[in-house]
Write a protein that holds these residues in place. Structure first.
Motif, PDB file in Angstrom:
ATOM      1  N   MET A 173       0.825  -1.219   0.000  1.00 27.62           N
ATOM      2  CA  MET A 173       0.000   0.000   0.000  1.00 27.62           C
ATOM      3  C   MET A 173       0.854   1.262   0.000  1.00 27.62           C
ATOM      4  SD  MET A 173      -3.048   0.977  -0.188  1.00 27.62           S
ATOM      5  CE  MET A 173      -3.611   2.659  -0.341  1.00 27.62           C
ATOM      6  N   LYS A 174       2.070   1.169   0.516  1.00 30.85           N
ATOM      7  CA  LYS A 174       2.934   2.350   0.587  1.00 30.85           C
ATOM      8  C   LYS A 174       3.210   2.956  -0.784  1.00 30.85           C
ATOM      9  CE  LYS A 174       5.397   1.484   4.932  1.00 30.85           C
ATOM     10  NZ  LYS A 174       5.073   2.771   5.577  1.00 30.85           N
ATOM     11  N   GLU A 175       3.120   2.139  -1.839  1.00 27.71           N
ATOM     12  CA  GLU A 175       3.371   2.673  -3.186  1.00 27.71           C
ATOM     13  C   GLU A 175       2.309   3.679  -3.617  1.00 27.71           C
ATOM     14  OE1 GLU A 175       1.042  -1.206  -3.730  1.00 27.71           O
ATOM     15  OE2 GLU A 175       2.646  -0.435  -2.448  1.00 27.71           O
ATOM     16  N   ASN A 176       1.189   3.723  -2.902  1.00 23.31           N
ATOM     17  CA  ASN A 176       0.121   4.659  -3.242  1.00 23.31           C
ATOM     18  C   ASN A 176       0.160   5.950  -2.428  1.00 23.31           C
ATOM     19  OD1 ASN A 176      -1.201   3.022  -5.254  1.00 23.31           O
ATOM     20  ND2 ASN A 176      -1.867   1.694  -3.573  1.00 23.31           N
ATOM     21  N   ILE A 177       1.167   6.087  -1.567  1.00 22.99           N
ATOM     22  CA  ILE A 177       1.330   7.339  -0.817  1.00 22.99           C
ATOM     23  C   ILE A 177       1.522   8.488  -1.819  1.00 22.99           C
ATOM     24  CG2 ILE A 177       2.902   8.607   0.710  1.00 22.99           C
ATOM     25  CD1 ILE A 177       3.394   5.966   2.195  1.00 22.99           C
ATOM     26  N   GLY A 178       0.812   9.583  -1.585  1.00 26.45           N
ATOM     27  CA  GLY A 178       0.875  10.714  -2.505  1.00 26.45           C
ATOM     28  C   GLY A 178      -0.250  10.711  -3.530  1.00 26.45           C
ATOM     29  N   LYS A 179      -1.120   9.693  -3.483  1.00 26.38           N
ATOM     30  CA  LYS A 179      -2.253   9.617  -4.404  1.00 26.38           C
ATOM     31  C   LYS A 179      -3.545   9.964  -3.657  1.00 26.38           C
ATOM     32  CE  LYS A 179       0.037   6.237  -7.342  1.00 26.38           C
ATOM     33  NZ  LYS A 179       0.012   4.875  -7.935  1.00 26.38           N
ATOM     34  N   TYR A 180      -4.552  10.357  -4.418  1.00 26.68           N
ATOM     35  CA  TYR A 180      -5.834  10.751  -3.839  1.00 26.68           C
ATOM     36  C   TYR A 180      -6.771   9.549  -3.795  1.00 26.68           C
ATOM     37  CZ  TYR A 180      -4.304  15.582  -4.251  1.00 26.68           C
ATOM     38  OH  TYR A 180      -3.606  16.755  -4.111  1.00 26.68           O
ATOM     39  N   ILE A 181      -7.360   9.331  -2.629  1.00 24.37           N
ATOM     40  CA  ILE A 181      -8.190   8.149  -2.453  1.00 24.37           C
ATOM     41  C   ILE A 181      -9.492   8.515  -1.751  1.00 24.37           C
ATOM     42  CG2 ILE A 181      -6.202   6.588  -2.369  1.00 24.37           C
ATOM     43  CD1 ILE A 181      -6.592   6.449   0.677  1.00 24.37           C
ATOM     44  N   LYS A 182     -10.434   7.588  -1.815  1.00 25.93           N
ATOM     45  CA  LYS A 182     -11.713   7.686  -1.102  1.00 25.93           C
ATOM     46  C   LYS A 182     -11.863   6.409  -0.296  1.00 25.93           C
ATOM     47  CE  LYS A 182     -15.357   7.547  -3.704  1.00 25.93           C
ATOM     48  NZ  LYS A 182     -16.392   8.011  -4.656  1.00 25.93           N
ATOM     49  N   LEU A 183     -12.186   6.550   1.006  1.00 23.23           N
ATOM     50  CA  LEU A 183     -12.314   5.394   1.883  1.00 23.23           C
ATOM     51  C   LEU A 183     -13.699   5.321   2.485  1.00 23.23           C
ATOM     52  CD1 LEU A 183      -9.540   7.196   2.861  1.00 23.23           C
ATOM     53  CD2 LEU A 183      -8.984   4.954   3.769  1.00 23.23           C
ATOM     54  N   GLU A 184     -14.155   4.089   2.698  1.00 19.02           N
ATOM     55  CA  GLU A 184     -15.348   3.869   3.524  1.00 19.02           C
ATOM     56  C   GLU A 184     -14.890   3.287   4.844  1.00 19.02           C
ATOM     57  OE1 GLU A 184     -19.545   1.368   3.851  1.00 19.02           O
ATOM     58  OE2 GLU A 184     -18.367   1.235   2.002  1.00 19.02           O
ATOM     59  N   ILE A 185     -15.310   3.926   5.950  1.00 20.35           N
ATOM     60  CA  ILE A 185     -14.941   3.501   7.289  1.00 20.35           C
ATOM     61  C   ILE A 185     -16.137   2.790   7.928  1.00 20.35           C
ATOM     62  CG2 ILE A 185     -13.969   4.293   9.502  1.00 20.35           C
ATOM     63  CD1 ILE A 185     -12.269   4.926   7.017  1.00 20.35           C
ATOM     64  N   SER A 186     -15.865   1.885   8.854  1.00 24.88           N
ATOM     65  CA  SER A 186     -16.941   1.203   9.587  1.00 24.88           C
ATOM     66  C   SER A 186     -17.955   2.217  10.099  1.00 24.88           C
ATOM     67  CB  SER A 186     -16.354   0.441  10.785  1.00 24.88           C
ATOM     68  OG  SER A 186     -15.407  -0.509  10.363  1.00 24.88           O
ATOM     69  N   LYS A 192     -20.368   3.240   7.904  1.00 27.03           N
ATOM     70  CA  LYS A 192     -20.777   3.915   6.660  1.00 27.03           C
ATOM     71  C   LYS A 192     -20.370   5.390   6.655  1.00 27.03           C
ATOM     72  CE  LYS A 192     -24.574   0.786   5.547  1.00 27.03           C
ATOM     73  NZ  LYS A 192     -23.770   0.087   4.537  1.00 27.03           N
ATOM     74  N   LYS A 193     -19.122   5.640   7.065  1.00 25.86           N
ATOM     75  CA  LYS A 193     -18.532   6.964   6.995  1.00 25.86           C
ATOM     76  C   LYS A 193     -17.558   6.997   5.821  1.00 25.86           C
ATOM     77  CE  LYS A 193     -20.533   8.394  10.793  1.00 25.86           C
ATOM     78  NZ  LYS A 193     -21.526   9.488  10.830  1.00 25.86           N
ATOM     79  N   PHE A 194     -17.512   8.121   5.105  1.00 28.26           N
ATOM     80  CA  PHE A 194     -16.674   8.230   3.913  1.00 28.26           C
ATOM     81  C   PHE A 194     -15.733   9.425   4.026  1.00 28.26           C
ATOM     82  CE2 PHE A 194     -20.523   6.011   2.777  1.00 28.26           C
ATOM     83  CZ  PHE A 194     -20.083   4.974   1.964  1.00 28.26           C
ATOM     84  N   PHE A 195     -14.488   9.219   3.589  1.00 32.82           N
ATOM     85  CA  PHE A 195     -13.500  10.286   3.577  1.00 32.82           C
ATOM     86  C   PHE A 195     -12.768  10.279   2.249  1.00 32.82           C
ATOM     87  CE2 PHE A 195     -13.512   9.506   8.278  1.00 32.82           C
ATOM     88  CZ  PHE A 195     -13.972  10.770   8.640  1.00 32.82           C
ATOM     89  N   SER A 196     -12.405  11.457   1.794  1.00 32.28           N
ATOM     90  CA  SER A 196     -11.587  11.599   0.589  1.00 32.28           C
ATOM     91  C   SER A 196     -10.414  12.505   0.904  1.00 32.28           C
ATOM     92  CB  SER A 196     -12.407  12.217  -0.552  1.00 32.28           C
ATOM     93  OG  SER A 196     -13.465  11.364  -0.929  1.00 32.28           O
ATOM     94  N   TRP A 233      -3.576   4.327   8.687  1.00 32.32           N
ATOM     95  CA  TRP A 233      -3.405   5.157   7.491  1.00 32.32           C
ATOM     96  C   TRP A 233      -3.571   6.619   7.886  1.00 32.32           C
ATOM     97  CZ3 TRP A 233      -6.078   2.985   2.475  1.00 32.32           C
ATOM     98  CH2 TRP A 233      -5.709   1.656   2.286  1.00 32.32           C
ATOM     99  N   VAL A 234      -2.858   7.490   7.198  1.00 39.49           N
ATOM    100  CA  VAL A 234      -2.988   8.932   7.420  1.00 39.49           C
ATOM    101  C   VAL A 234      -3.457   9.575   6.118  1.00 39.49           C
ATOM    102  CG1 VAL A 234      -1.859  11.045   8.205  1.00 39.49           C
ATOM    103  CG2 VAL A 234      -1.068   8.827   9.058  1.00 39.49           C
ATOM    104  N   VAL A 235      -4.565  10.307   6.198  1.00 40.00           N
ATOM    105  CA  VAL A 235      -5.147  10.969   5.025  1.00 40.00           C
ATOM    106  C   VAL A 235      -5.300  12.461   5.333  1.00 40.00           C
ATOM    107  CG1 VAL A 235      -7.199  11.144   3.549  1.00 40.00           C
ATOM    108  CG2 VAL A 235      -6.370   8.895   4.283  1.00 40.00           C
ATOM    109  N   PHE A 236      -4.893  13.295   4.381  1.00 34.59           N
ATOM    110  CA  PHE A 236      -5.089  14.746   4.518  1.00 34.59           C
ATOM    111  C   PHE A 236      -6.267  15.141   3.636  1.00 34.59           C
ATOM    112  CE2 PHE A 236      -3.908  19.193   3.196  1.00 34.59           C
ATOM    113  CZ  PHE A 236      -4.188  19.777   4.426  1.00 34.59           C
TER     114      PHE A 236
END
Length: 220
Positions: free
Chosen positions: A1-14, A16-20, A31-34
């Motif tokens: 997963m570290k190869e994706n550091i610096g890319k923009y992602i969207k996550l679903e958290i337990s 039904k919470k969503f972060f981008s 994981w750390v997301v800004f």
């Protein structure tokens, strides 16, 4: 997963919470997301799924002044290290009941941490149920309170090493589990046996709660 550091992602958290946002770092269990405003520290166990953002979704993210991270970028991050770094910092955490908690971490034990909330006072939070942590940016205070309203040592309770033993120490006390998400999680702790807590409700009816599903504890 570290190869994706610096890319923009969207996550679903337990829950039904969503972060981008921008994937900033990945550790063994965190994981750390800004998101453009804050750093979100998200335990890996609660990430239900994730995907890359499309360009038009990236364009919708508004970036403000980036806050200072609370950990050393040169070290491997982990949930426990992050919680330790966050001690005493005003923080938003999310555990249950569709509401975030605001306050600061007092102490970190084996499988739970002690959190002070101006609303709920001293709370015990199960580490396995923490969904995310967002440290406040500089000079922010929860609810606009001043420092005199936020005690450094708000409790004279001695803390047990484990969450289960801490609950045992509250035997006979009136408590609220899981931020009072329903009437069956508020009452007096009568006994603990076979991984179930016997709780006496307001109508003096016993309810048996599975310890594995207790996320937060605070006294009334």
């Amino acid at each position: 997963m570290k190869e994706n550091i610096g890319k923009y992602i969207k996550l679903e958290i337990s829950g039904k919470k969503f972060f981008s946002g921008l994937l900033v770092d990945v550790g063994s269990d965190l994981w750390v997301v800004f998101n453009g405003f804050d750093y979100l520290y998200i335990p890996t166990i609660h990430i239900q799924n994730w995907q890359f953002l499309k360009q038009d979704e990236i364009d919708e993210i508004t970036f403000s002044n980036e806050p200072t991270p609370i950990y050393n970028h040169n070290e491997e991050i982990s949930l426990r290290k992050t919680l330790t770094s966050a001690k005493g910092i005003f923080t938003e955490i999310y555990v249950t009941s569709k509401q975030a908690l605001h306050g600061y971490i007092i102490s970190i034990m084996n499988n739970y941490f002690v959190f002070y909330s101006p609303i709920y006072k001293t709370m015990f939070i199960s580490l396995s149920h923490l969904k995310w942590l967002i440290p406040y940016t500089n000079n922010q205070r929860p609810y606009g309170l001043n420092n005199s309203s936020l005690p450094v040592n708000p409790s004279n309770i001695t803390f047990a090493r484990s969450f289960e033993v801490q609950i045992e120490k509250l035997m006979g006390e009136l408590i609220v589990f899981n931020i009072g998400e329903n009437e069956n999680v508020m009452g007096k702790i009568q006994a603990i046996k076979n991984n179930f807590v016997e709780l006496i409700t307001a109508k003096e009816e016993p309810v048996y709660l599975n310890l594995q599903h207790i996320k937060t504890v605070h006294m009334t």
